[in-house]
Scaffold this motif. Structure first.
Motif, PDB file in Angstrom:
ATOM      1  N   SER A 122     -11.098  -3.297   2.694  1.00  0.00           N
ATOM      2  CA  SER A 122     -10.927  -4.715   3.016  1.00  0.00           C
ATOM      3  C   SER A 122     -12.036  -5.243   3.914  1.00  0.00           C
ATOM      4  O   SER A 122     -12.252  -6.451   3.998  1.00  0.00           O
ATOM      5  N   SER A 123     -12.738  -4.341   4.578  1.00  0.00           N
ATOM      6  CA  SER A 123     -13.838  -4.764   5.449  1.00  0.00           C
ATOM      7  C   SER A 123     -15.163  -4.904   4.708  1.00  0.00           C
ATOM      8  O   SER A 123     -16.153  -5.364   5.278  1.00  0.00           O
ATOM      9  N   ASP A 124     -15.179  -4.529   3.429  1.00  0.00           N
ATOM     10  CA  ASP A 124     -16.399  -4.637   2.626  1.00  0.00           C
ATOM     11  C   ASP A 124     -16.664  -6.109   2.292  1.00  0.00           C
ATOM     12  O   ASP A 124     -15.845  -6.755   1.631  1.00  0.00           O
ATOM     13  N   PRO A 125     -17.783  -6.657   2.712  1.00  0.00           N
ATOM     14  CA  PRO A 125     -18.052  -8.086   2.477  1.00  0.00           C
ATOM     15  C   PRO A 125     -18.268  -8.439   1.013  1.00  0.00           C
ATOM     16  O   PRO A 125     -18.229  -9.621   0.652  1.00  0.00           O
ATOM     17  N   ASN A 126     -18.500  -7.448   0.168  1.00  0.00           N
ATOM     18  CA  ASN A 126     -18.773  -7.706  -1.249  1.00  0.00           C
ATOM     19  C   ASN A 126     -17.527  -7.636  -2.126  1.00  0.00           C
ATOM     20  O   ASN A 126     -17.622  -7.805  -3.342  1.00  0.00           O
ATOM     21  N   ILE A 127     -16.373  -7.369  -1.533  1.00  0.00           N
ATOM     22  CA  ILE A 127     -15.139  -7.211  -2.298  1.00  0.00           C
ATOM     23  C   ILE A 127     -14.099  -8.214  -1.825  1.00  0.00           C
ATOM     24  O   ILE A 127     -13.865  -8.367  -0.625  1.00  0.00           O
ATOM     25  N   HIS A 128     -13.484  -8.898  -2.775  1.00  0.00           N
ATOM     26  CA  HIS A 128     -12.381  -9.796  -2.480  1.00  0.00           C
ATOM     27  C   HIS A 128     -11.070  -9.060  -2.782  1.00  0.00           C
ATOM     28  O   HIS A 128     -10.800  -8.702  -3.930  1.00  0.00           O
ATOM     29  N   MET A 129     -10.275  -8.841  -1.768  1.00  0.00           N
ATOM     30  CA  MET A 129      -8.972  -8.224  -1.955  1.00  0.00           C
ATOM     31  C   MET A 129      -7.970  -9.294  -2.390  1.00  0.00           C
ATOM     32  O   MET A 129      -7.954 -10.402  -1.855  1.00  0.00           O
ATOM     33  N   ILE A 130      -7.131  -8.967  -3.365  1.00  0.00           N
ATOM     34  CA  ILE A 130      -6.071  -9.869  -3.813  1.00  0.00           C
ATOM     35  C   ILE A 130      -4.739  -9.252  -3.407  1.00  0.00           C
ATOM     36  O   ILE A 130      -4.363  -8.176  -3.889  1.00  0.00           O
ATOM     37  N   PHE A 131      -4.037  -9.925  -2.497  1.00  0.00           N
ATOM     38  CA  PHE A 131      -2.811  -9.418  -1.890  1.00  0.00           C
ATOM     39  C   PHE A 131      -1.645 -10.381  -2.130  1.00  0.00           C
ATOM     40  O   PHE A 131      -1.869 -11.589  -2.336  1.00  0.00           O
ATOM     41  N   PRO A 132      -0.401  -9.912  -2.024  1.00  0.00           N
ATOM     42  CA  PRO A 132       0.755 -10.819  -2.061  1.00  0.00           C
ATOM     43  C   PRO A 132       0.832 -11.630  -0.772  1.00  0.00           C
ATOM     44  O   PRO A 132       0.700 -11.078   0.324  1.00  0.00           O
ATOM     45  N   VAL A 133       1.047 -12.908  -0.887  1.00  0.00           N
ATOM     46  CA  VAL A 133       1.084 -13.771   0.284  1.00  0.00           C
ATOM     47  C   VAL A 133       2.241 -13.426   1.219  1.00  0.00           C
ATOM     48  O   VAL A 133       2.178 -13.677   2.428  1.00  0.00           O
ATOM     49  N   ASP A 134       3.294 -12.828   0.673  1.00  0.00           N
ATOM     50  CA  ASP A 134       4.454 -12.470   1.490  1.00  0.00           C
ATOM     51  C   ASP A 134       4.104 -11.492   2.603  1.00  0.00           C
ATOM     52  O   ASP A 134       4.833 -11.403   3.599  1.00  0.00           O
ATOM     53  N   PHE A 135       3.022 -10.757   2.434  1.00  0.00           N
ATOM     54  CA  PHE A 135       2.673  -9.722   3.407  1.00  0.00           C
ATOM     55  C   PHE A 135       1.494 -10.130   4.286  1.00  0.00           C
ATOM     56  O   PHE A 135       0.815  -9.285   4.852  1.00  0.00           O
ATOM     57  N   TYR A 136       1.277 -11.433   4.403  1.00  0.00           N
ATOM     58  CA  TYR A 136       0.157 -11.917   5.204  1.00  0.00           C
ATOM     59  C   TYR A 136       0.229 -11.397   6.637  1.00  0.00           C
ATOM     60  O   TYR A 136      -0.778 -10.947   7.198  1.00  0.00           O
ATOM     61  N   LYS A 137       1.401 -11.444   7.248  1.00  0.00           N
ATOM     62  CA  LYS A 137       1.539 -11.009   8.641  1.00  0.00           C
ATOM     63  C   LYS A 137       1.270  -9.517   8.784  1.00  0.00           C
ATOM     64  O   LYS A 137       0.646  -9.081   9.755  1.00  0.00           O
ATOM     65  N   TYR A 138       1.747  -8.739   7.816  1.00  0.00           N
ATOM     66  CA  TYR A 138       1.487  -7.293   7.856  1.00  0.00           C
ATOM     67  C   TYR A 138      -0.001  -7.025   7.727  1.00  0.00           C
ATOM     68  O   TYR A 138      -0.571  -6.200   8.450  1.00  0.00           O
ATOM     69  N   ILE A 139      -0.645  -7.730   6.809  1.00  0.00           N
ATOM     70  CA  ILE A 139      -2.085  -7.561   6.592  1.00  0.00           C
ATOM     71  C   ILE A 139      -2.859  -7.927   7.846  1.00  0.00           C
ATOM     72  O   ILE A 139      -3.795  -7.231   8.255  1.00  0.00           O
ATOM     73  N   LYS A 140      -2.463  -9.011   8.477  1.00  0.00           N
ATOM     74  CA  LYS A 140      -3.124  -9.445   9.705  1.00  0.00           C
ATOM     75  C   LYS A 140      -3.005  -8.390  10.797  1.00  0.00           C
ATOM     76  O   LYS A 140      -3.962  -8.107  11.527  1.00  0.00           O
ATOM     77  N   LYS A 141      -1.841  -7.764  10.893  1.00  0.00           N
ATOM     78  CA  LYS A 141      -1.588  -6.809  11.970  1.00  0.00           C
ATOM     79  C   LYS A 141      -2.162  -5.429  11.692  1.00  0.00           C
ATOM     80  O   LYS A 141      -2.733  -4.789  12.582  1.00  0.00           O
ATOM     81  N   HIS A 142      -2.056  -4.967  10.435  1.00  0.00           N
ATOM     82  CA  HIS A 142      -2.367  -3.570  10.148  1.00  0.00           C
ATOM     83  C   HIS A 142      -3.653  -3.347   9.346  1.00  0.00           C
ATOM     84  O   HIS A 142      -4.191  -2.241   9.348  1.00  0.00           O
ATOM     85  N   ILE A 143      -4.125  -4.376   8.635  1.00  0.00           N
ATOM     86  CA  ILE A 143      -5.302  -4.199   7.778  1.00  0.00           C
ATOM     87  C   ILE A 143      -6.499  -4.989   8.292  1.00  0.00           C
ATOM     88  O   ILE A 143      -7.622  -4.496   8.319  1.00  0.00           O
ATOM     89  N   GLY A 144      -6.263  -6.202   8.718  1.00  0.00           N
ATOM     90  CA  GLY A 144      -7.342  -7.010   9.280  1.00  0.00           C
ATOM     91  C   GLY A 144      -8.081  -7.846   8.252  1.00  0.00           C
ATOM     92  O   GLY A 144      -7.810  -7.792   7.054  1.00  0.00           O
ATOM     93  N   ASN A 145      -9.030  -8.629   8.717  1.00  0.00           N
ATOM     94  CA  ASN A 145      -9.833  -9.521   7.873  1.00  0.00           C
ATOM     95  C   ASN A 145      -8.956 -10.429   7.021  1.00  0.00           C
ATOM     96  O   ASN A 145      -9.290 -10.754   5.884  1.00  0.00           O
ATOM     97  N   GLU A 146      -7.815 -10.829   7.578  1.00  0.00           N
ATOM     98  CA  GLU A 146      -6.791 -11.523   6.791  1.00  0.00           C
ATOM     99  C   GLU A 146      -7.274 -12.834   6.189  1.00  0.00           C
ATOM    100  O   GLU A 146      -6.844 -13.225   5.095  1.00  0.00           O
ATOM    101  N   ASP A 147      -8.184 -13.528   6.850  1.00  0.00           N
ATOM    102  CA  ASP A 147      -8.644 -14.817   6.332  1.00  0.00           C
ATOM    103  C   ASP A 147      -9.693 -14.669   5.231  1.00  0.00           C
ATOM    104  O   ASP A 147     -10.080 -15.654   4.605  1.00  0.00           O
ATOM    105  N   LYS A 148     -10.129 -13.465   4.993  1.00  0.00           N
ATOM    106  CA  LYS A 148     -11.141 -13.194   3.967  1.00  0.00           C
ATOM    107  C   LYS A 148     -10.504 -12.957   2.594  1.00  0.00           C
ATOM    108  O   LYS A 148     -11.158 -13.123   1.559  1.00  0.00           O
ATOM    109  N   HIS A 149      -9.228 -12.610   2.574  1.00  0.00           N
ATOM    110  CA  HIS A 149      -8.588 -12.163   1.343  1.00  0.00           C
ATOM    111  C   HIS A 149      -8.047 -13.323   0.507  1.00  0.00           C
ATOM    112  O   HIS A 149      -7.926 -14.457   0.968  1.00  0.00           O
TER     113      HIS A 149
END
Length: 297
Positions: A122-149
């Protein structure tokens, strides 16, 4: 016949309900809807182009010329990043929608290893991650770069008369296979030739062996090798459901592949299966070699 007609009516009513819910959430300025509406910028951005969607089937190990996929837009899914091919094909989009990926615990050694991999990609600037919106808070807390996805929401049910389309800025159909999700996104982005590769459906038998007296039996066969931690995590996941439920899921999955293929035909989109060995028989076949010889991408 009456039962099928009733089922179609119920599906249509449910989808109509989700349309109303979307309108209500939009009026209330739900943050989730704002994230979905931001996907409007992806609509038809690849008009008339070709893309490849890579599953994780072991047949990918035997494909030649995978490096030439760098000249195309590539979608990868789930844990394809564990394969050496990930750096070869350099996917533009990586799709992860299984809820199990968003319930990982850092204090569990088996799960922490997968979580670390998700953070790395998810930290790779050349890759767009596609995630379920329901897990936005989890992604923000545990994965990071949440506004990039890129965030999506799967709500609609798919019936024989499905007519809601594939709109990433609203709701997509519920997909029981991540490759289907990638196809839905590719349609919205305007691709006119969508090639799926490595969609072997090997899990149709191997993944649901509940008892084996042979300790050497290989399960969860994919294109990548498993760490012991990942093997244990997957075993836990598969043990959560009965074979009856899982096989019913395969029936639904094959049905949904057939429906999206029919929709693609109506939209003049070529959806093709280039997998060398595959159980997915409702999508027309092609080969990677043939697709790479075409002049347009």
């Amino acid at each position: 016949m009456k039962r099928k007609k009733l089922q179609e009516i119920l599906i249509s009513l449910e989808n109509f309900y989700w349309d109303i819910r979307f309108a209500q959430q939009m009026i209330c300025r739900d943050p989730m809807i704002k994230l979905l509406k931001s996907n409007e910028k992806y609509k038809n951005i690849y008009n008339n182009k070709t893309c490849f969607i890579l599953g994780n089937g072991p047949s990918l190990k035997y494909e030649k010329h995978m490096d030439k996929l760098q000249d195309y837009t590539v979608f990868s899914v789930n844990q394809f990043y564990r394969s050496n091919l990930f750096k070869v094909v350099k996917p533009k989009y990586h799709v992860m929608v299984d809820p199990l990926f968003f319930n990982l615990h850092e204090n569990d050694p088996d799960e922490a290893e997968t979580l670390l991999k998700m953070r790395e990609i998810s930290s790779d600037p050349n890759i767009h991650m596609i995630f379920p919106v329901d897990f936005y808070k989890y992604i923000k807390k545990h994965i990071g770069n949440e506004d990039k996805h890129i965030y999506i929401k799967e709500r609609y049910r798919v019936g024989e008369t499905y007519n809601k389309g594939y709109d990433m800025s609203k709701f997509l159909p519920v997909a029981c296979n991540v490759v289907l999700t990638a196809i839905y996104c590719a349609i919205f982005m305007g691709f006119k030739r969508i090639i799926i590769l490595g969609c072997d459906m090997t899990g149709l038998l191997d993944n649901y062996i509940k008892r084996s007296l042979n300790s050497e039996t290989e399960k969860f066969t994919h294109v990548y090798e498993y760490t012991e931690a990942e093997r244990r995590r997957m075993q836990r996941g598969h043990s959560m459901h009965s074979n009856e439920r899982m096989l019913l899921g395969f029936t639904t999955m094959f049905h949904d592949f057939r429906i999206v293929n029919n929709q693609c035909i109506k939209m003049d989109i070529k959806l093709l299966n280039a997998s060398q060995e595959t159980a997915l028989d409702m999508i027309p076949f092609t080969t990677l070699d043939y697709e790479l010889t075409r002049n347009t991408n």
